[in-house]
Design a protein around this motif. Structure first.
Motif, PDB file in Angstrom:
ATOM      1  N   LEU A  17      11.606   9.010  37.013  1.00 41.63           N
ATOM      2  CA  LEU A  17      11.648   7.734  36.305  1.00 41.63           C
ATOM      3  C   LEU A  17      12.601   6.764  36.991  1.00 41.63           C
ATOM      4  N   PHE A  18      13.738   7.270  37.475  1.00 45.41           N
ATOM      5  CA  PHE A  18      14.684   6.413  38.175  1.00 45.41           C
ATOM      6  C   PHE A  18      14.065   5.884  39.465  1.00 45.41           C
ATOM      7  N   ALA A  19      13.330   6.715  40.170  1.00 49.03           N
ATOM      8  CA  ALA A  19      12.688   6.289  41.417  1.00 49.03           C
ATOM      9  C   ALA A  19      11.633   5.222  41.136  1.00 49.03           C
ATOM     10  N   LEU A  20      10.872   5.382  40.060  1.00 46.62           N
ATOM     11  CA  LEU A  20       9.861   4.379  39.708  1.00 46.62           C
ATOM     12  C   LEU A  20      10.514   3.069  39.297  1.00 46.62           C
ATOM     13  N   ALA A  21      11.624   3.138  38.578  1.00 44.34           N
ATOM     14  CA  ALA A  21      12.309   1.927  38.134  1.00 44.34           C
ATOM     15  C   ALA A  21      12.846   1.142  39.323  1.00 44.34           C
ATOM     16  N   THR A  22      13.331   1.829  40.339  1.00 47.13           N
ATOM     17  CA  THR A  22      13.839   1.103  41.513  1.00 47.13           C
ATOM     18  C   THR A  22      12.706   0.501  42.324  1.00 47.13           C
ATOM     19  N   GLU A  23      11.531   1.129  42.309  1.00 50.46           N
ATOM     20  CA  GLU A  23      10.379   0.565  43.020  1.00 50.46           C
ATOM     21  C   GLU A  23       9.980  -0.777  42.402  1.00 50.46           C
ATOM     22  N   PHE A  24      10.049  -0.882  41.076  1.00 47.77           N
ATOM     23  CA  PHE A  24       9.702  -2.141  40.422  1.00 47.77           C
ATOM     24  C   PHE A  24      10.720  -3.221  40.757  1.00 47.77           C
ATOM     25  N   ALA A  25      11.956  -2.850  40.944  1.00 48.60           N
ATOM     26  CA  ALA A  25      12.991  -3.820  41.263  1.00 48.60           C
ATOM     27  C   ALA A  25      12.775  -4.429  42.644  1.00 48.60           C
ATOM     28  N   TYR A  26      12.166  -3.708  43.562  1.00 49.84           N
ATOM     29  CA  TYR A  26      11.907  -4.245  44.891  1.00 49.84           C
ATOM     30  C   TYR A  26      10.849  -5.345  44.861  1.00 49.84           C
ATOM     31  N   ALA A  27      10.011  -5.355  43.847  1.00 48.69           N
ATOM     32  CA  ALA A  27       8.946  -6.349  43.762  1.00 48.69           C
ATOM     33  C   ALA A  27       9.455  -7.708  43.272  1.00 48.69           C
ATOM     34  N   LEU A  28      10.664  -7.768  42.768  1.00 47.08           N
ATOM     35  CA  LEU A  28      11.202  -9.024  42.262  1.00 47.08           C
ATOM     36  C   LEU A  28      11.677  -9.902  43.421  1.00 47.08           C
ATOM     37  N   PRO A  29      11.593 -11.225  43.259  1.00 46.83           N
ATOM     38  CA  PRO A  29      12.105 -12.105  44.318  1.00 46.83           C
ATOM     39  C   PRO A  29      13.627 -12.081  44.345  1.00 46.83           C
ATOM     40  N   PRO A  30      14.225 -12.494  45.441  1.00 52.38           N
ATOM     41  CA  PRO A  30      15.688 -12.515  45.491  1.00 52.38           C
ATOM     42  C   PRO A  30      16.259 -13.490  44.459  1.00 52.38           C
ATOM     43  N   ALA A  31      17.482 -13.237  44.038  1.00 52.56           N
ATOM     44  CA  ALA A  31      18.106 -14.048  42.987  1.00 52.56           C
ATOM     45  C   ALA A  31      18.319 -15.487  43.434  1.00 52.56           C
ATOM     46  N   GLU A  32      18.538 -15.732  44.728  1.00 53.18           N
ATOM     47  CA  GLU A  32      18.777 -17.094  45.203  1.00 53.18           C
ATOM     48  C   GLU A  32      17.489 -17.900  45.378  1.00 53.18           C
ATOM     49  N   ASP A  33      16.346 -17.278  45.197  1.00 52.75           N
ATOM     50  CA  ASP A  33      15.060 -17.963  45.333  1.00 52.75           C
ATOM     51  C   ASP A  33      14.810 -18.837  44.100  1.00 52.75           C
ATOM     52  N   THR A  34      14.443 -20.109  44.325  1.00 49.51           N
ATOM     53  CA  THR A  34      14.173 -21.033  43.218  1.00 49.51           C
ATOM     54  C   THR A  34      12.785 -20.745  42.648  1.00 49.51           C
ATOM     55  N   PRO A  35      12.672 -20.570  41.326  1.00 45.53           N
ATOM     56  CA  PRO A  35      11.363 -20.280  40.729  1.00 45.53           C
ATOM     57  C   PRO A  35      10.381 -21.439  40.937  1.00 45.53           C
ATOM     58  N   GLU A  36       9.105 -21.091  41.023  1.00 43.51           N
ATOM     59  CA  GLU A  36       8.063 -22.091  41.258  1.00 43.51           C
ATOM     60  C   GLU A  36       7.981 -23.091  40.112  1.00 43.51           C
ATOM     61  N   LEU A  39      10.433 -25.760  40.835  1.00 46.71           N
ATOM     62  CA  LEU A  39      10.013 -26.589  41.963  1.00 46.71           C
ATOM     63  C   LEU A  39       8.927 -27.578  41.565  1.00 46.71           C
ATOM     64  N   ARG A  40       8.044 -27.179  40.646  1.00 44.82           N
ATOM     65  CA  ARG A  40       6.969 -28.078  40.217  1.00 44.82           C
ATOM     66  C   ARG A  40       7.494 -29.288  39.455  1.00 44.82           C
ATOM     67  N   THR A  41       8.612 -29.130  38.756  1.00 50.56           N
ATOM     68  CA  THR A  41       9.126 -30.225  37.935  1.00 50.56           C
ATOM     69  C   THR A  41      10.064 -31.146  38.708  1.00 50.56           C
ATOM     70  N   GLU A  42      10.416 -30.797  39.937  1.00 48.46           N
ATOM     71  CA  GLU A  42      11.307 -31.647  40.710  1.00 48.46           C
ATOM     72  C   GLU A  42      10.599 -32.934  41.115  1.00 48.46           C
ATOM     73  N   ILE A  43      11.319 -34.020  41.071  1.00 50.19           N
ATOM     74  CA  ILE A  43      10.778 -35.307  41.489  1.00 50.19           C
ATOM     75  C   ILE A  43      11.056 -35.458  42.978  1.00 50.19           C
ATOM     76  N   ILE A  44      10.012 -35.668  43.729  1.00 50.04           N
ATOM     77  CA  ILE A  44      10.144 -35.805  45.173  1.00 50.04           C
ATOM     78  C   ILE A  44      10.514 -37.249  45.475  1.00 50.04           C
ATOM     79  N   THR A  45      11.675 -37.446  46.082  1.00 48.80           N
ATOM     80  CA  THR A  45      12.144 -38.803  46.358  1.00 48.80           C
ATOM     81  C   THR A  45      11.940 -39.216  47.802  1.00 48.80           C
ATOM     82  N   GLU A  46      11.632 -38.288  48.671  1.00 45.73           N
ATOM     83  CA  GLU A  46      11.371 -38.663  50.053  1.00 45.73           C
ATOM     84  C   GLU A  46       9.870 -38.556  50.306  1.00 45.73           C
TER      85      GLU A  46
END
Length: 104
Positions: A17-36, A39-46
């Motif tokens: 169970l511990f091995a399976l739980a760590t496998e699921f954690a690898y599928a997550l994006p990195p914490a510093e990655d901005t969620p989509e 990004l969709r709600t940002e106003i593009i000024t350039e």
């Protein structure tokens, strides 16, 4: 008939169970990655010019868009024979949408 559980089988189940739980954690994006969603709600000024790709301010971009829309209508100079051929090809394509077995 009682179910006998040994310590090794319980320990093996926990490790699995511990091995399976760590496998699921690898599928997550990195914490510093901005969620989509953010990004969709940002106003593009350039903006970039669709003509030459130079950076523009929003006011310059809006002005350029207005100039492009109000520009002279593009009417290509084609010979009458080429215009007739294009018209016939469009007619043929239209007919084939309803009767695909015709005009082969």
């Amino acid at each position: 008939m009682g179910l006998k559980l040994s310590a090794t089988s319980i320990l093996g189940s926990i490790v699995c169970l511990f091995a399976l739980a760590t496998e699921f954690a690898y599928a997550l994006p990195p914490a510093e990655d901005t969620p989509e969603e953010i990004l969709r709600t940002e106003i593009i000024t350039e903006a970039r010019s669709p003509v030459d790709g130079k950076p523009l301010t929003p006011a310059q971009y809006a002005e350029l868009q207005a100039q492009l829309e109000a520009g002279p209508p593009i009417d290509p100079k084609l010979s009458p024979q080429v215009r007739r051929t294009i018209t016939l090809l469009r007619l043929r394509q239209f007919i084939r949408t309803f009767f695909p077995f015709l005009l082969r």
